[in-house]
Design an enzyme around this catalytic site. Structure first.
Site, PDB file in Angstrom:
ATOM      1  N   LYS A 117      80.488  46.566  54.195  1.00 24.22           N
ATOM      2  CA  LYS A 117      81.202  46.099  53.027  1.00 24.22           C
ATOM      3  C   LYS A 117      80.145  45.757  51.977  1.00 24.22           C
ATOM      4  O   LYS A 117      79.294  44.906  52.216  1.00 24.22           O
ATOM      5  CB  LYS A 117      82.052  44.873  53.354  1.00 24.22           C
ATOM      6  CG  LYS A 117      83.194  45.168  54.329  1.00 24.22           C
ATOM      7  CD  LYS A 117      84.014  43.916  54.626  1.00 24.22           C
ATOM      8  CE  LYS A 117      85.154  44.236  55.579  1.00 24.22           C
ATOM      9  NZ  LYS A 117      85.975  43.026  55.889  1.00 24.22           N
TER      10      LYS A 117
ATOM     11  N   ARG B 245      83.038  52.960  57.203  1.00 28.36           N
ATOM     12  CA  ARG B 245      83.594  52.626  58.523  1.00 28.36           C
ATOM     13  C   ARG B 245      83.565  53.880  59.397  1.00 28.36           C
ATOM     14  O   ARG B 245      84.069  54.925  58.995  1.00 28.36           O
ATOM     15  CB  ARG B 245      85.043  52.147  58.354  1.00 28.36           C
ATOM     16  CG  ARG B 245      85.629  51.369  59.540  1.00 28.36           C
ATOM     17  CD  ARG B 245      85.148  49.942  59.555  1.00 28.36           C
ATOM     18  NE  ARG B 245      85.505  49.166  58.376  1.00 28.36           N
ATOM     19  CZ  ARG B 245      86.593  48.396  58.298  1.00 28.36           C
ATOM     20  NH1 ARG B 245      87.437  48.327  59.296  1.00 28.36           N
ATOM     21  NH2 ARG B 245      86.811  47.671  57.207  1.00 28.36           N
TER      22      ARG B 245
ATOM     23  N   SER C  80      84.857  44.784  61.048  1.00 26.45           N
ATOM     24  CA  SER C  80      85.976  43.843  61.041  1.00 26.45           C
ATOM     25  C   SER C  80      86.668  43.801  62.393  1.00 26.45           C
ATOM     26  O   SER C  80      86.063  43.425  63.385  1.00 26.45           O
ATOM     27  CB  SER C  80      86.952  44.199  59.916  1.00 26.45           C
ATOM     28  OG  SER C  80      87.965  43.247  59.800  1.00 26.45           O
TER      29      SER C  80
END
Length: 483
Positions: free
Chosen positions: A115, A17, A105
């Site tokens: 992910k 991320r 997300s």
């Protein structure tokens, strides 16, 4: 000699991320793809991997580069294009392949992430391959990616229809009373999956639902509100629409559409614990009908109503730490039929032990169609206690704050009136006595925050415990309410 690359700022405990292109770009994605092939795919004997991505502007380029890195190492790539995170888990499970989902997300538009999962949607985290992926990707960025023989093939495949068919097969919501359903996709991937599963966009039969679409346009800049329904501010539009349109239920999904939040016909949010109890009871009943013992997983800050109701229905309930990696591992270890978290992640054995908000939504819709009562009445059945929700206090010395709370309850702890549990942070448990209450204090892994969750048998007791603990936690520090 060039400085050694360090990806620790973007490779987290469970995923990748970071800000694009400031923290990572296509070159980093390519190195990560090659490393993923070497660490996850090749050792498991997988000749291919599957890749999907969300609606963020940077997602297609990053997903393509990741695939290039894997193909360069000799691992074939199956691109499934735009999908939700649970859509990627479906592809990984159905095809039996390791997978990578490009999404950040609910994070702001400038972020993106990955992910990763082993075949059958098993998670890739720090202890299950991610740390090794990071180290090898750093090496490849410094030294270049070596060729793994002939570059492997790259193909494309459409899986949305198969995903929708699978979910509909798990929960049949056809028939029953008509429902008007308001759905806030937040400009995220539910704008693709909701019409496919709940309507006819994937060519499946009409379910007879009157869908009120909100922000179904895929737009990674999130022009209407953040795609994070955990923040009550992002539910306001849905709540207003449900009331204005006379809808029976409202559903809100986060950016990658793996979490689902529920709003009743009054515009009141249904707690994820209540959804966990409702869905859990349905899955338990299904297990009992098949003559099997049912096990359900829940994390330690879900409502006590979850083990109360599910235990009363004959299920074995297992409590776990907060975090999807813990709950997925526990799900597989216990062969649990279902798992739920306070953050609105819902896990299903029939979905490779992975989380899918859409399948949870189908359960709620089926229960509502079968009931003569409004959703608010169902919600109240599964919400017998009063909860504070998660309250974050910005505390520089979290350990000192915890010690103050322990000192304040020292006499009660010594007498056994309050029981201390250290499964995840500190839980102070008075549920065995009168009045019934418990609270949990957990530190954030990334910020100087202490997270407080309180539950009690009624509102008055909850507020007294909440206010007393917050006063102790914030003693001598600048008070700040973060959630």
């Amino acid at each position: 000699m060039p400085a050694t690359t360090d990806l620790s700022a973007i490779v987290k405990a469970y995923d990748v991320r970071g800000v694009v292109p400031d923290q990572w770009d296509a070159d980093v994605a390519r190195a990560l793809g090659a490393a993923f092939a070497d660490v996850v795919a090749i050792p498991s004997g997988a000749a291919s991997i599957v890749i999907g991505y969300d609606m963020r502007e940077s997602s297609p380029e990053l997903a393509t580069a990741f695939g290039e890195g894997a193909a360069w190492r000799g691992v074939a790539v199956v691109h499934i294009g735009l999908c939700s995170t649970d859509g990627l888990y479906h592809a990984s499970g159905a095809l039996g392949l390791p997978g990578a989902m490009f999404t950040a997300s609910h994070n702001p538009a400038e972020y993106n992430g990955i992910k990763m999962c082993h075949a059958l949607a098993r998670p890739v985290g720090q202890d299950t391959g991610l740390a090794d992926v990071r180290r090898l990707a750093e090496q490849y960025l410094d030294e270049g990616i070596p060729a793994g023989g002939d570059e492997a093939a790259t193909t494309s495949r459409e899986t949305l229809t198969e995903y929708a068919e699978l979910l509909r097969g798990l929960v049949d919501i056809s028939g029953g009373r008509p429902l008007k359903v308001a759905i806030d996709a937040g400009n995220g991937m539910a704008g693709l999956t909701a019409p496919a599963v709940l309507s006819t966009a994937a060519g499946l039969p009409d379910l007879g639902l009157d869908i009120v679409p909100m922000y179904f346009e895929l737009d990674g800049t999130f022009p209407n509100h953040e795609a994070n329904p955990l923040d009550p501010a992002n539910l306001v539009d849905l709540q207003a629409t449900v009331v204005a349109q006379g809808a029976d239920i409202g559903l809100a999904f986060d950016g990658d559409a793996d979490r689902c939040f529920v709003v009743d016909e009054r515009g009141v949010a249904m707690s994820p614990s209540a959804v966990t109890a409702l869905v859990g009871l349905r899955e338990v009943e299904k297990e009992k009908e098949a003559g099997r013992e049912a096990t359900v997983i829940h994390n330690l800050i879900t409502s006590r109503s979850v083990p109360d109701l599910l235990g009363g229905a004959g299920a074995r309930t297992v409590r776990t730490r907060v975090g999807h990696s813990f709950i997925k591992a526990q799900m597989a270890q216990e062969n649990a039929v279902f798992g739920g978290e306070h953050s609105a992640h819902y896990y299903f054995r029939d979905f490779w032990f992975a989380d899918t908000g859409m399948l949870a939504a189908l359960h709620v819709l089926r229960a509502l169609r079968d009931s003569e009562h409004p959703l608010s009445a169902l919600s109240e059945m599964y919400t017998p206690y009063s909860a504070s929700g998660e309250i974050n206090s910005r505390i520089e010395d979290a350990d000192a704050a915890r010690q103050r709370v322990l000192a304040a309850f020292a006499d009660d702890i010594a007498s056994g009136e309050v029981v201390i549990d250290e499964l995840d942070g500190l839980t102070f448990d008075h549920w065995h006595a009168t009045p019934k209450w418990w609270f949990n204090l957990r530190s954030s892994n990334t910020e100087p925050l202490l997270r407080l969750n309180v539950e009690a048998e009624d509102e008055d007791i909850m507020e007294k415990i909440r206010d007393a603990v917050l006063a102790i936690v914030r003693e001598g520090s600048a008070p700040g309410l973060e959630g």
